[in-house]
Write an enzyme that holds these catalytic residues in place. Structure first.
Site, PDB file in Angstrom:
ATOM      1  N   TYR A   1      -2.013   0.045   9.471  1.00 30.54           N
ATOM      2  CA  TYR A   1      -2.444  -0.340   8.782  1.00 30.54           C
ATOM      3  C   TYR A   1      -1.084  -0.567   7.159  1.00 30.54           C
ATOM      4  O   TYR A   1      -0.642  -1.219   7.425  1.00 30.54           O
ATOM      5  CB  TYR A   1      -3.447   0.378   8.715  1.00 30.54           C
TER       6      TYR A   1
ATOM      7  N   SER B   1       1.059  -1.050   0.170  1.00 31.33           N
ATOM      8  CA  SER B   1       0.125   0.163  -0.217  1.00 31.33           C
ATOM      9  C   SER B   1       1.044   1.106   0.288  1.00 31.33           C
ATOM     10  O   SER B   1       2.071   1.566   0.186  1.00 31.33           O
ATOM     11  CB  SER B   1      -0.504   0.155   1.225  1.00 31.33           C
TER      12      SER B   1
ATOM     13  N   LYS C   1       1.868  -3.389   6.775  1.00 35.84           N
ATOM     14  CA  LYS C   1       2.468  -3.668   5.295  1.00 35.84           C
ATOM     15  C   LYS C   1       3.490  -3.691   5.108  1.00 35.84           C
ATOM     16  O   LYS C   1       4.144  -4.555   4.535  1.00 35.84           O
ATOM     17  CB  LYS C   1       1.266  -2.844   4.237  1.00 35.84           C
TER      18      LYS C   1
END
Ligand code: UDP
Length: 337
Positions: free
Chosen positions: A149, A125, A153
């Protein structure tokens, strides 16, 4: 699931293949002659989203079971989509994100390395960049995620980098997605989260009356109109990047991460205006506080992926992306009524 493919088609493991992006990629893998073996726990995906391939219901982090599946099917290529994806939720429940996104990637990777997998495509991402110092952001920019988040990743990318360095026969591509949006151009697939949080989906569901109004999270960002800017990429184009990444690895390409975006930014208000134009509905919009964990602007420098993978789809107008999502939302609403 039914598939037109013969048993000789090469099996390819797709974790999260019943989800939004995964289901579009499964469609394209089948068209390319692979046989997608989808591993999905259906926590956010839907069995109906699989237009082809076979569904194995389960957890991508179950090393023993996944290893047995890979060996039994003679799988050599893996695409790993299964993950949690909501920035705000990751701020509230960080360990849930590290567990599902990072630890499960580690467990899947162990199964892959122990079972002879050669190529691995990872759904990373743009959130790994945090607040980029310059826009557009290139792959060489510092990796400083500002929410769990993005950090979850980045941890997975590091696991992949180190695993690949230790195993000459194993190579990977991490695709750093900017903002996936839109739906299958034939409206057979699209976004169908149980709790929709993405901007375009929320806007279109507001137009359909599912939500009383659309909230614009933050209007005091240092951007032209004060709202956050993102690089919205049509999910069909995002899907084609995965096929290009597989080809790149087949041709001996080295392990690395690529930005996956057009290099074009749109503000929240641009998306709202496009949603109103395309739907013809003047839905209510209210201004609200910034959402925790959101950077002001994220726009890709797509130079590397264009050069190395030859991925350079024509950039669609924002209205075209919105129109594909709108067709899908209407279909979904009719199905659910
Ligand atoms: N956003 C918004 N209202 C919404 C959903 C999102 O204003 O109902 C904003 C959000 O704060 C961000 C941008 O739209 O600046 C894109 O958010 P989205 O959740 O679609 O994707 P993200 O960039 O978080 O991956």
């Amino acid at each position: 699931m039914n598939s037109p493919k013969t048993p000789s088609a090469e099996p390819i493991l797709v974790t999260g293949g019943a989800g939004y992006i995964g289901s579009h990629v499964v469609r394209d893998l089948d068209a390319k002659g692979y046989f997608p073996v989808v591993l999905d726990d259906l926590s956010s995906g839907h069995a109906e989203a699989m237009l082809c391939g076979e569904l194995v219901r389960g957890d991508a982090g179950d090393t023993e079971r996944v290893g047995a599946l890979i060996r039994a099917r003679g799988i050599r290529r893996v695409l790993h989509f299964a993950a949690f994806i909501q920035v705000e939720e990751s701020v509230a429940e960080p360990l849930k994100y590290y567990e599902n996104n990072s630890f499960n990637c580690l467990r899947l990777l162990k199964a892959c390395l122990a079972s002879g997998v050669k190529s691995f495509i990872f759904s990373s991402s743009a959130a790994v960049y945090g607040i980029p110092g310059t826009i557009p952001v290139a792959e060489t920019a510092p990796l400083l995620p500002i929410n769990p988040y993005g950090a979850s990743k980045l941890v997975s990318e590091m696991l992949l980098r180190d695993a690949a360095a230790s195993r000459p026969g194993f190579r990977y591509v991490a695709l750093r997605y900017f903002n996936a949006a839109g739906a299958d151009r034939l409206a057979r697939l699209g976004q169908d989260y149980r709790k929709p949080t993405h901007l375009l989906t929320r806007a279109l569901k507001t137009a359909l009356g599912r939500f009383p109004c659309l909230e614009v999270f933050g209007d005091d960002y240092p951007t032209a109109d004060g709202t956050a800017v993102r690089d919205y990429i049509h999910v069909d184009d995002l899907s084609s990047a995965h096929l290009k990444a597989l080809e790149y690895l087949e041709n001996g390409g080295e392990s690395r991460a690529f930005n996956c975006g057009y290099g074009v930014g749109h503000s929240v208000l641009d998306v709202v205006a496009a949603a109103k134009r395309v739907t013809g509905i003047d839905f209510p919009v209210v201004h609200a506080a910034r959402r925790p964990g959101d950077p002001a602007a994220l726009v890709a420098d797509p130079g590397l992926i264009r050069r190395e993978l030859g991925w350079a789809p024509p950039v669609p107008a924002l209205d075209e992306i919105v129109a594909s999502a709108w067709k899908w939302e209407q279909k979904l609403a009719a199905r659910k009524n």
